[in-house]
Design an enzyme around this catalytic site. Structure first.
Site, PDB file in Angstrom:
ATOM      1  N   HIS A 150      27.821  61.081  54.860  1.00 41.92           N
ATOM      2  CA  HIS A 150      28.807  60.711  55.878  1.00 41.92           C
ATOM      3  C   HIS A 150      30.222  60.641  55.320  1.00 41.92           C
ATOM      4  CE1 HIS A 150      28.269  56.774  53.952  1.00 41.92           C
ATOM      5  NE2 HIS A 150      29.476  56.505  54.412  1.00 41.92           N
ATOM      6  N   HIS A 173      37.079  47.240  52.718  1.00 38.58           N
ATOM      7  CA  HIS A 173      35.811  46.901  53.356  1.00 38.58           C
ATOM      8  C   HIS A 173      34.771  46.574  52.307  1.00 38.58           C
ATOM      9  CE1 HIS A 173      35.150  51.234  52.585  1.00 38.58           C
ATOM     10  NE2 HIS A 173      33.884  51.161  52.951  1.00 38.58           N
TER      11      HIS A 173
HETATM   12 FE   LIG Z   1      32.126  55.199  51.774  1.00 34.92          FE
END
Ligand SMILES: [Fe+3]
Ligand SMILES: [Fe+3]
Lengths: 101, 275, 275, 101
Positions: free
Chosen positions: C123, C188
């Site tokens: 991804h 994140h």
């Molecule tokens: Fe990543």
């Protein structure tokens, strides 16, 4: 001038030839399947028709010229118990300069 | 701070273990004596760890992820990976702390080796240790240099890697005494039409350059001449890495002879370290 | 000689494709508009190849052979490797000649990336291409940077890798127009106790530094602050590599917002290239 | 100060935990064997007894603290269909600073 390598980087055809040589040497189940029927083993791989024929033969000289890694190809021939003289002869038969230069 | 107590290099070939008797009896006695002397010198180093610089012959690494350089940081390494190699199956003890240190320092110093926490080492690392009878309890750190499948790291870069390794080892505080063993070469061909040829002129020229103090001439010689010396001669990269560690103090050639029936020019040597 | 016709970066997360609706409707419309604008700008580049700089999330690479950097030189790349990712199974066309060129030039220039002739991309590479609607026929060259498992390459080294890539691309003669897309970050956490937190101060500070001309301050900020921004923020390495390619011409932030319900600070940006 | 990683380099224990997570995710036969009996799958691996128990549980927080790669561990939990709230709760329960700092 002599050169140590046929290809500066493996061609796509050479990648898949080497993939067969590598997988069979390092995964016993793959080797068993190859030994049982080399042509069948190669049939479903994304190999060129020429490469399939050279692997099934085996045609050691043509595999070398197509970019088979020399170390993988040697180990493959040892596994197939190809007599050393035949192995060396097959390689020498495709040398550009038979004197080995 | 660790002292580098010895920097060595030796050729490797499976034939050494599988078919030693292919060469003449006198040659066999001499080459065995050369490796025995290597073993005595390594033992005399009383090293607490040995950095073994070799190559992977397409066993651990493949074209899906082919590293120019890899450094091992495992507790131990099974060997040999080749089922056909006439050697005891055993585990070479590793020095994971030193291995991890070298990877981390490499990243800080502008080198990009792959990390390996699991390698099954091949004849490249094993055969010189076996023939020299190196103590089986001394931990090793494998440094693997791609010499077997182009694109290959440049000769220059391998020398530079050695320079880095030398600097990093000398400021390492985890052990007091480290030795270095490079393996591979000299002239030979594996799996090419030239297999069985050796190039003594190349080998002697290369050894002379290692003994001299001119790094530019050494690199120029190795880079330009390697294609005359065979695909196995690409393994002189390990000798260059060792040379980068040792510096230009000179080379003591313990043994050299071209042995076509072993398919290789076989050399055993020790660098003279500047003190 | 190739012109670098655009240098872009965008965050990636599987949530973008799997659960876009986790964020508020207004946010979703805005972030989708940001990626659509990215797609328009990439299309306007009319690039003949796109260098996509991302990371492998422990799919192709493992601890047995973990490269700091890897460059792909395959004819095509199957994607996605994650069975659970909501994306068509497809093959991204590769530019094997450009990939091989970059590996070879890297070795000449003192970088040691692994070569890969077979990658199933995840991804990281795929999601920004999907969301931006990048033309599916433009060949890519994947450049993979380890951001997911220490030891990690330094922030400095990633910037330097970009400098090398920029120089190598600008003298490449195989195509006329090359674009660059870096993917990953910004703040994140994945799989840590902090997962779900974002750090907007970090993200805005980092974007500001990318827009400014002070590389030392940029590296200092990224190196010192990344531990306050989450393990996923280690992916700012890809932004640094893109910055190294683009140079200090400034940054046009197309979109930025911290989106905790997507678990990430999401940024989309384009570098202003000095002409 | 918060840190992004539990370990600067995987410990030997962490290597084998990650090996289980990696192999099961990338080899369907391994995953089937793991799913059939996690404890049996782990029994013959060179894992610590603690790691075997944490994997068989699974104890997500303890795996994280033992050096499981967060990406591999997350994908493993997705495969096991552990509810997101439980997964996040298990991680947060082992945070040094529950505020997440
Ligand atoms: Fe990543
Ligand atoms: Fe060798």
């Amino acid at each position: 001038m002599s050169r140590n390598w046929v290809q500066a980087i493996p061609s796509p055809e050479a990648y898949w030839i080497n993939r067969v040589l590598y997988d069979t040497q390092h995964k016993p189940a793959e080797m068993a399947r190859f030994d049982a029927d080399p042509a069948a083993y190669c049939r479903d791989m994304p190999l060129t028709e020429a490469a399939k024929a050279h692997l099934a033969g085996p045609d050691i000289g043509q595999l070398y010229l197509a970019g088979a890694n020399p170390y993988l190809l040697r180990a493959h021939c040892l596994h197939l118990r190809i007599p050393e003289a035949d192995y060396l002869g097959a390689l020498r038969a495709v040398a550009e300069d038979p004197a080995g230069g | 701070m660790a002292e580098i107590v010895g920097v060595f290099a030796a050729s490797h070939t499976p034939v050494m273990l599988n078919f030693p008797g292919l060469i003449a009896e006198g040659d066999l006695a001499e080459v065995q004596a050369g490796f025995a002397e290597l073993g005595r010198r390594i033992a005399a180093c009383r090293a607490q760890a040995i950095v073994v610089i070799s190559d992977d012959h397409m066993h651990n690494f493949f074209l899906d992820n082919l590293p120019a350089f890899a450094i091992g940081a495992a507790e131990g390494y099974e060997t040999p990976i080749e089922a056909w190699l006439k050697a005891d199956k055993r585990v070479l003890p590793g020095d994971p702390v030193l291995g991890a240190y070298l990877v981390g320092e490499a990243y800080e110093a502008g080198f990009d080796p792959a990390l390996s926490l699991n390698l099954t080492l091949d004849h490249g690392t094993l055969t010189p240790l076996e023939l020299a009878g190196v103590d089986r309890t001394t931990p090793i750190v494998p440094v693997l240099v791609n010499c077997v499948q182009p694109p290959l790291p440049t000769m220059r870069r391998c020398l530079e890697l050695g320079g880095f390794l030398g600097r990093a080892l000398r400021v390492y505080t985890g052990v007091d005494r480290v030795a270095v063993l490079a393996t591979g070469g000299l002239s030979h061909d594996v799996g090419t039409p030239r297999m069985g040829l050796v190039n003594e002129a190349f080998d002697r020229g290369f050894l002379n350059h290692l003994g001299g103090g001119d790094a530019a001439a050494l690199l120029d010689f190795a880079t330009r001449q390697v294609n005359e010396a065979g695909n196995g001669a690409e393994e002189v990269r390990m000798w260059l890495t060792a040379h980068g560690i040792a510096g230009p103090g000179g080379l003591d050639v313990i043994y050299y002879k071209g042995l076509p029936d072993w398919y290789a020019g076989i050399g055993v040597a020790q660098w003279r370290l500047e003190t």
